[in-house]
Design an enzyme around this catalytic site. Structure first.
Site, PDB file in Angstrom:
ATOM      1  N   GLY A 260     -53.588  -0.175  49.360  1.00  0.00           N
ATOM      2  CA  GLY A 260     -52.749   1.008  49.259  1.00  0.00           C
ATOM      3  C   GLY A 260     -52.008   1.056  47.940  1.00  0.00           C
ATOM      4  N   MET A 262     -49.850  -1.846  44.801  1.00  0.00           N
ATOM      5  CA  MET A 262     -49.589  -3.219  44.368  1.00  0.00           C
ATOM      6  C   MET A 262     -48.295  -3.258  43.571  1.00  0.00           C
ATOM      7  SD  MET A 262     -50.414  -6.313  44.401  1.00  0.00           S
ATOM      8  CE  MET A 262     -49.375  -7.546  43.629  1.00  0.00           C
ATOM      9  N   ASN A 264     -46.926  -5.071  41.255  1.00  0.00           N
ATOM     10  CA  ASN A 264     -46.820  -5.769  39.973  1.00  0.00           C
ATOM     11  C   ASN A 264     -45.470  -5.500  39.301  1.00  0.00           C
ATOM     12  OD1 ASN A 264     -49.799  -6.163  40.216  1.00  0.00           O
ATOM     13  ND2 ASN A 264     -49.793  -3.971  39.776  1.00  0.00           N
ATOM     14  N   HIS A 296     -41.829   0.613  49.836  1.00  0.00           N
ATOM     15  CA  HIS A 296     -42.317  -0.747  50.088  1.00  0.00           C
ATOM     16  C   HIS A 296     -42.577  -1.482  48.776  1.00  0.00           C
ATOM     17  CE1 HIS A 296     -44.566  -3.841  52.408  1.00  0.00           C
ATOM     18  NE2 HIS A 296     -45.276  -3.929  51.286  1.00  0.00           N
ATOM     19  N   GLU A 297     -43.311  -0.859  47.888  1.00  0.00           N
ATOM     20  CA  GLU A 297     -43.662  -1.537  46.639  1.00  0.00           C
ATOM     21  C   GLU A 297     -42.429  -1.733  45.755  1.00  0.00           C
ATOM     22  OE1 GLU A 297     -46.483  -2.856  46.700  1.00  0.00           O
ATOM     23  OE2 GLU A 297     -47.260  -1.676  48.363  1.00  0.00           O
ATOM     24  N   GLU A 319     -44.345 -10.021  52.800  1.00  0.00           N
ATOM     25  CA  GLU A 319     -44.837  -8.767  53.361  1.00  0.00           C
ATOM     26  C   GLU A 319     -44.094  -8.362  54.635  1.00  0.00           C
ATOM     27  OE1 GLU A 319     -46.461  -6.781  51.761  1.00  0.00           O
ATOM     28  OE2 GLU A 319     -47.428  -7.982  50.225  1.00  0.00           O
TER      29      GLU A 319
END
Length: 856
Positions: A260, A262, A264, A296-297, A319
């Protein structure tokens, strides 16, 4: 790891610290589609935690080594398939540098892992072990270093982690990341992109530049994602006290992406479907999902990046915690009650299914062959439930104190579950040794409840059973928080919510001073991820649906009543219950309730959910009977509400400019749920009119789905394609809808026909999932007695695996429920799994999944 151990299980018990600390990394990229050169300089020093003089192992896969230099001396070491070993004899006793140059081919990297190309753009995906496909490196999360990155390319936009130092069009891009990070958080993007830009001022007054980078033409679809980002940054400051720590935050939307999104550091890479949205192209569900995933990210910046996981066995640490945080954020932005119901629906549909089958594993597993196979509902959703239980047990103040200590104690560290639980013990004084079993035991516990009432004392008897799962035949009791409230027979709440801590196999809890036998409301808010087993009846469920003050249990009562009625129809042939019909009518037309809540009450349990319930009760589920009974129940509900449906539809029409917010979305959901029932009465006329007049994708797509569900909509399918054929994300919906609503005996044929469509790009994960995941999601069609869908899925897994093993392995989980079904279906699925298993050159990703399913 050596070449011979590449397919052997990795064990948590074997963890040892890396023998060297990595102080700094310099990377220089000369980007080329097929001949990219990567120059790396790694500055090491001995790790005091590993005394002695050790060999240096650097992970690396599919790299062409052009040079290797240690402290200025060239070495002639020959790599193996999985990496490069530099003997201790070639290393000095103190600090040293390792310089390598490798050549890679991003254009031919169809696995979308490491550095690859998507639509002419260079991009990376390094979690979990993609960085080893970029250069030789200790590719493990406990090795953290500061990075400096430069690149040479003709691409006008060049991005990496951290803060930009130089950005010259057509020349070099230079980036410095001041925060130590593991290699899985590295990112690089270079392409012909445009930015949707804004800014955010942190609570300390620092101005942060915000950019969402997209392909030209998509810049008008980023406003909601940007708004979600700004709200996420503000929420994390207000609720967790976490401030952003760089000068710039970049998001890049990529069409070809296995996951979905990432996290980084400073450069989030997103699947474009989780960024791009307008009212005309995205549904309400899309908007809600974009909001949640953006959050979330971003939240990973602290729970994942600043504090990462020591090894991949601790994946749930970053997570599970971050899912819990994004769920809390979405609840604050929308409706906590509705969000909780939606989260539990997802948990039961994905994680309970996983926990009850051959792929069951602990939240923190003990071993793995391929770590990419453990990005699962157990790690994410059950991991979040464990965080929620912990917060319930220690209270809001204890949770805040523990989190503050966690951030202070472990900032810049690679942490473990033990570290996480220890901060709670230190902050609250509570012993969590028994609670830790939630991390080590697989399976969904069942809590059986009986009760009695005597002389004003009501007693609840609770018993927990923890089922056997692969590799774990016997388990000790867990700590299970069971939230309970009691209602009087007149509907008043006489005992507000109280959390009972079930710590033994059997325990009893008493409530004194009651004038009459109460009606219990048990597991309020779904306080633990368990199956509740308690004898009840339709009258009690209808009472709770009408009177329970806990929104989740109010909905749960209606859901349980619907399942009871549906299962009776399947197993006994009984008619739809008048009590259930009346109860649904009462809730659906209660204007005091949230429209989204009312819409959820109108929605019947899914076919896979019913199959699992039947199986758990000792029945062999028949997918055809389930499908038929469910459709009949829908028809009966439509008939019962026939006179009132037009008013419900009209009352919830949303006028004016499109609003993606929760209130308007809830009204649309209720209206469209009523429209779906109306279609069973008017032959689809109302839905056809809705399709023609739709002014949003929510309305347009839902109307089309309603028509397909009643066996109509052929003309509308063609019109939809003609209108949206140039929009790749909307076309994913076009593909998915036709498979999802295909008749059971036509599902395989419809799917196969769509795979031959010129627009079906099976190498693109979004398009592949749109068709093949929808095949698996059409329960009656996938499990059609012919076995045609089983064969079709196996064919596509075999075809995809050599190019994209991650996606193939994840899609294979469609077969995980095979032990539920009759002997003929079991034999057909086992046959397809055996056929996959015998394919020469099968990836370790798919081989591991197939092997685990066959071992059931």
């Amino acid at each position: 790891m050596s070449a011979s151990s590449a397919s052997q299980p990795v064990l948590l018990a074997d963890y040892t610290p890396y023998p060297y600390l990595l102080e700094h990394v310099t990377l220089h990229f000369k980007l080329h589609p097929t001949q990219t050169r990567v120059q790396a300089k790694l500055s090491f020093r001995p790790n005091p935690a590993r005394p002695g003089h050790h060999d240096l192992w650097l992970d690396g896969e599919k790299l062409a080594l052009r040079s290797l230099v240690v402290n200025g001396t060239a070495l002639a070491t020959t790599p193996v398939a999985t990496g490069l070993l530099i003997p201790a004899d070639d290393l000095p006793d103190g600090p040293f540098t390792v310089e390598t140059e490798v050549e890679i081919s991003p254009e031919t990297n169809t696995a979308l892992d490491g550095l690859y190309m998507s639509g002419g753009m260079y991009c990376t995906q390094c979690e979990a072990q993609g960085f080893r496909k970029i250069t030789y490196y200790p590719d493990r999360p406990d090795v953290m270093a500061r990075f400096d990155v430069t690149m040479e390319t003709e691409m006008p936009v060049q991005l990496s982690n951290g803060n930009p130092l130089v950005q010259e069009n057509g020349g070099q891009g230079a980036w410095h990341d001041p925060w130590p990070k593991p290699a899985y958080l590295f990112a690089l993007v270079a392409g012909d992109l445009v930015a949707h830009s804004d800014h955010f001022t942190t609570m300390a007054g620092r101005k942060v530049a915000l950019n969402i980078w997209v392909r030209k033409g998509d810049e008008g679809k980023c406003a909601y994602a940007m708004d979600s980002l700004i709200r996420s940054m503000k929420w994390d400051e207000e609720v967790y006290g976490r401030e952003y720590d760089l000068d710039v935050f970049n998001i890049v939307a990529v069409d070809d992406f296995n996951m979905g999104a990432m996290e980084n550091k400073g450069l989030n890479v997103f699947n474009s479907k989780l960024v791009l949205a307008t009212p005309e192209t995205a549904t309400d569900d899309d908007f809600a999902r974009i909001e949640a995933v953006i959050a979330h990210e971003y939240f990973h910046n602290w729970t994942g990046n600043r504090i990462t996981c020591r090894d991949w066995f601790q994946l749930c640490l970053k997570e599970g915690l971050t899912v819990f945080r994004d769920q809390s954020f979405s609840g604050d932005m929308r409706s906590h009650a509705v969000k909780r119901i939606e989260d539990v629906l997802t948990l039961r549909a994905r994680q309970f299914r996983e926990d009850g089958g051959p792929l069951a594993h602990a939240v923190r597993p003990e071993s793995y062959v391929e770590i990419n196979n453990f990005y699962t509902a157990t790690i994410y959703e059950k991991g979040a439930e464990v965080i929620g239980m912990l917060k319930t047990l220690v209270g809001d103040a204890g949770y805040k104190a523990a989190l503050d200590l966690y951030f202070a104690r472990h900032d810049g560290h690679a942490a473990t579950i033990e570290d996480w639980l220890r901060v709670f013990e230190d902050a609250t004084g509570r012993d969590l040794s028994q609670f830790k079993r939630w991390y080590s035991q697989a399976g969904t516990p069942t809590v059986t409840v009986t009760d009695d009432f005597k002389d004003g004392t009501y007693t609840l008897h609770l018993e927990q059973k923890n089922p056997a799962t692969p590799g774990q035949p016997k388990k000790d009791p867990k700590v299970i928080p069971v939230a309970v409230g009691l209602l009087n027979p007149n509907g008043d709440e006489v005992v507000p919510t109280r959390v009972l801590e079930l710590t033994e196999a059997r325990q009893s809890f008493t409530f004194d001073g009651l004038a009459s036998r109460p009606v219990p409301s048990i597991l309020r808010g779904f306080s633990a991820p368990v199956i509740l087993d308690r004898a009840s009846n339709a009258a009690e469920r209808a009472f709770l649906l009408a009177h329970d003050t806990d929104p989740f249990n109010k909905w749960e009562a209606g859901r349980a009543l619907a399942k009871e009625v549906l299962i009776a129809a399947i197993t006994k042939g009984t008619a739809t219950s008048a009590d259930w019909l009346a109860a649904v009518e009462a809730v659906s037309f209660d204007d005091s309730l949230d429209p989204a809540f009312r819409a959820l009450t109108l929605r019947l349990p899914g076919e896979d959910d019913i199959a699992q319930t039947l199986f758990a009760a000792g029945h062999v589920p028949d997918p055809t009977k389930i499908h038929t009974a469910r459709r009949q129940m829908q028809a009966d509900l439509a008939q019962h509400l026939a006179k009132r449906l037009p008013a419900l539809i009209a009352a919830n029409e949303t006028l004016g400019a499109f609003d993606p917010g929760a209130i308007a979305a809830g009204r649309r959901s209720l209206r469209l749920g009523a429209l779906a029932l109306m279609a069973r009465l008017d032959g689809g006329d109302s839905a056809r009119t809705g399709f023609a007049k739709a002014n949003s994708m929510t309305e347009e797509l839902s109307a089309l789905a309603i028509l397909l569900d009643i066996g109509q909509g052929r003309d509308e399918v063609a019109q939809f394609r003609a209108k949206w054929h140039n929009d790749r994300l909307v076309m994913d919906k076009w593909f998915a809808l036709q498979v999802s609503f295909a008749a059971p005996d036509q599902t395989a044929a419809v799917t196969e026909s769509l795979t031959k469509d010129a627009a079906f790009d099976w190498k693109n994960p979004n398009r592949f999932r749109a068709v093949i995941a929808s095949l698996a999601g059409n329960h009656a069609g996938f499990h059609h007695v012919s076995g045609a869908s089983y064969r079709l899925l196996a064919d596509w897994l075999i075809k995809l695996d050599p190019l994209n093993p991650q996606t193939a392995a994840r899609m294979s989980t469609a077969f995980e429920t095979w032990p539920r079904y009759d002997a003929d279906r079991q034999a057909m699925i086992r046959g397809e799994l055996m056929r996959i298993k015998t394919v020469e050159g099968l990836s370790r990703n798919l081989a591991e999944m197939v092997g685990r399913m066959l071992d059931a």
